[in-house]
Motif scaffolding. Sequence first.
Motif, PDB file in Angstrom:
ATOM      1  N   ALA A   1      46.567  36.413  50.045  1.00 32.35           N
ATOM      2  CA  ALA A   1      46.457  34.989  49.708  1.00 32.35           C
ATOM      3  C   ALA A   1      47.820  34.471  49.283  1.00 32.35           C
ATOM      4  CB  ALA A   1      45.447  34.780  48.579  1.00 32.35           C
ATOM      5  N   ALA A   2      48.254  33.382  49.895  1.00 29.99           N
ATOM      6  CA  ALA A   2      49.461  32.646  49.489  1.00 29.99           C
ATOM      7  C   ALA A   2      50.665  33.539  49.197  1.00 29.99           C
ATOM      8  CB  ALA A   2      49.149  31.760  48.291  1.00 29.99           C
TER       9      ALA A   2
ATOM     10  N   LEU B   1      49.462  40.066  48.216  1.00 34.24           N
ATOM     11  CA  LEU B   1      48.389  40.973  48.603  1.00 34.24           C
ATOM     12  C   LEU B   1      47.691  41.426  47.336  1.00 34.24           C
ATOM     13  CD1 LEU B   1      50.310  43.217  51.164  1.00 34.24           C
ATOM     14  CD2 LEU B   1      48.665  41.413  51.683  1.00 34.24           C
ATOM     15  N   TYR B   2      46.371  41.556  47.411  1.00 33.80           N
ATOM     16  CA  TYR B   2      45.556  42.001  46.281  1.00 33.80           C
ATOM     17  C   TYR B   2      44.745  43.202  46.714  1.00 33.80           C
ATOM     18  CZ  TYR B   2      46.668  37.509  44.175  1.00 33.80           C
ATOM     19  OH  TYR B   2      47.335  36.438  43.651  1.00 33.80           O
ATOM     20  N   TYR B   3      44.581  44.152  45.805  1.00 27.56           N
ATOM     21  CA  TYR B   3      43.788  45.341  46.079  1.00 27.56           C
ATOM     22  C   TYR B   3      42.938  45.603  44.837  1.00 27.56           C
ATOM     23  CZ  TYR B   3      42.631  50.106  47.540  1.00 27.56           C
ATOM     24  OH  TYR B   3      41.972  51.247  47.923  1.00 27.56           O
ATOM     25  N   THR B   4      41.620  45.599  45.003  1.00 31.18           N
ATOM     26  CA  THR B   4      40.700  45.793  43.882  1.00 31.18           C
ATOM     27  C   THR B   4      39.879  47.053  44.118  1.00 31.18           C
ATOM     28  OG1 THR B   4      40.580  43.407  43.533  1.00 31.18           O
ATOM     29  CG2 THR B   4      38.841  44.738  42.538  1.00 31.18           C
ATOM     30  N   ALA B   5      39.819  47.901  43.081  1.00 26.30           N
ATOM     31  CA  ALA B   5      39.073  49.159  43.186  1.00 26.30           C
ATOM     32  C   ALA B   5      38.336  49.434  41.883  1.00 26.30           C
ATOM     33  CB  ALA B   5      40.028  50.310  43.494  1.00 26.30           C
ATOM     34  N   PRO B   6      37.183  50.099  41.986  1.00 20.28           N
ATOM     35  CA  PRO B   6      36.472  50.513  40.773  1.00 20.28           C
ATOM     36  C   PRO B   6      37.176  51.712  40.139  1.00 20.28           C
ATOM     37  CG  PRO B   6      35.312  51.291  42.716  1.00 20.28           C
ATOM     38  CD  PRO B   6      36.465  50.461  43.207  1.00 20.28           C
TER      39      PRO B   6
ATOM     40  N   VAL C   1      40.041  47.420  38.646  1.00 22.12           N
ATOM     41  CA  VAL C   1      41.467  47.153  38.483  1.00 22.12           C
ATOM     42  C   VAL C   1      41.923  46.434  39.741  1.00 22.12           C
ATOM     43  CG1 VAL C   1      43.760  48.176  38.251  1.00 22.12           C
ATOM     44  CG2 VAL C   1      41.829  49.159  37.003  1.00 22.12           C
ATOM     45  N   THR C   2      42.601  45.312  39.550  1.00 20.19           N
ATOM     46  CA  THR C   2      43.149  44.555  40.671  1.00 20.19           C
ATOM     47  C   THR C   2      44.662  44.664  40.642  1.00 20.19           C
ATOM     48  OG1 THR C   2      41.297  43.004  40.691  1.00 20.19           O
ATOM     49  CG2 THR C   2      43.334  42.279  41.763  1.00 20.19           C
ATOM     50  N   LEU C   3      45.205  45.183  41.742  1.00 19.15           N
ATOM     51  CA  LEU C   3      46.651  45.263  41.919  1.00 19.15           C
ATOM     52  C   LEU C   3      47.112  44.069  42.742  1.00 19.15           C
ATOM     53  CD1 LEU C   3      47.096  49.012  42.982  1.00 19.15           C
ATOM     54  CD2 LEU C   3      47.232  48.046  40.684  1.00 19.15           C
ATOM     55  N   ARG C   4      48.367  43.679  42.539  1.00 21.16           N
ATOM     56  CA  ARG C   4      48.952  42.593  43.332  1.00 21.16           C
ATOM     57  C   ARG C   4      50.386  42.944  43.651  1.00 21.16           C
ATOM     58  NH1 ARG C   4      52.004  37.877  42.663  1.00 21.16           N
ATOM     59  NH2 ARG C   4      52.175  38.104  40.413  1.00 21.16           N
TER      60      ARG C   4
END
Length: 141
Positions: A91-92, A95-100, A114-117
């Motif tokens: 997005a814009a 990059l985003y990466y979300t994992a449990p 946890v969301t990484l960017r």
Amino acid sequence: MATPTPAAPTPTRTASAVPPTGPGMPSFARDPQTVLDAFASAIEARDWKAVRAYWGDRGNRSGLDEAAFAARWSVLEAPEVTVGDGTQEGAAGSLYYTAPVTIRDGERELAGEVTLRRANDVPGATTEQLRWHIESATLAP
């Protein structure tokens, strides 16, 4: 007369420009799952300086200074961390990466996401902007 061979392109990053890794330092891997696995290893090693450094702005985005962060996380005595498979989206320019993520510490269990960017290889982006870092987390001791 022979045509001269063009010179090889000059690399844009040198070894000295690559951030150091090791105790107290986050992973700068390009794969977000690898970064989360290294984050989990830092938690299990109780390396609170490294754990904090996974947040953006070299740990400042955790909202805690080093001492307060270490005090909060040091309640974990023998943490075992499990990282699930995540999902990636863009997005814009980011990059985003979300994992449990689940942390077990004796009888206690913490579960959340946890969301990484990271910046999406935008020209002029700094090393800090290009590294995967924690943007948000719904788990904390």
